[in-house]
Scaffold this motif. Structure first.
Motif: not given
Length: 190
Positions: A61-71
């Motif tokens: 199970x996962x969620x999608x989100x906008x990537x950050x620089x840390x990601x």
């Protein structure tokens, strides 16, 4: 050998499909190996998980989100560490040095982030949903069946043995050219 999902919860009278994948850097045939699955009897303490995961949570199970620089840094570091491990492993296998293979230990832990598609000029990532909080009831002698707990007959070690058979082939292709011109092809061309 990898499992998908690797960790999960299963509610009473429910089932869950587990995909087992065998990969190898060389041709391999497993006549019979024994894998051990660890089982726990748990009681969920996370109401969100109880109400939102019909068959129980698992690490797919996962969620999608906008990537950050840390990601991006986490994904880059994971990929770098994995490539380093694979290179060292291939070198150890080629040299047939069993001590070097053993010294490598396990590959890096799977990353909880996966690169997604680009949407509206923004890079997305998929983040694995954390395992819900629970109370471990495996060591309790008395078996209880409540709405949120599972009663499973387990051995002294809380493991079940899974006999497995399999075969893997390995092919590696390389090309020195940077440009390859393929002729135009049409769908259903004979």
């Amino acid at each position: 050998i990898s499992f998908k999902p690797m960790i999960g919860h299963l509610y009473p009278n429910k089932r869950k499909e587990i995909l087992l994948t065998l990969t190898s850097l060389k041709q391999l045939k497993l006549e019979q190996i024994f894998l051990y699955a660890k089982l726990k009897r748990i009681e969920l303490t996370d109401l969100y998980a109880i109400n939102n995961f019909e068959n129980g949570w698992d690490d797919s199970y996962s969620i999608s989100r906008v990537a950050t620089e840390e990601d991006n840094a986490i994904l880059y570091n994971y990929q770098t560490n994995l490539q380093e491990y694979q290179t060292k492993y291939e070198q150890a296998v080629k040299s047939k040095n069993k001590k070097a293979i053993q010294a490598l230990g396990n590959p890096p832990e799977p990353c909880k982030l996966k690169l997604g598609e680009v949407e509206n000029n923004q890079q997305l990532v998929y983040e694995t949903i954390e395992e819900p909080k629970y109370t471990d009831l495996s060591n309790e002698i008395e078996s209880t069946n409540t709405k949120n707990s599972i009663s499973v007959p387990l051995s002294q070690t809380n493991q079940i043995v899974l006999p497995c058979f399999g075969a893997a082939d390995y092919i590696k292709v390389s090309c020195n050219s940077s440009i390859i011109d393929f002729p135009n092809t049409y769908l259903y061309q004979s």
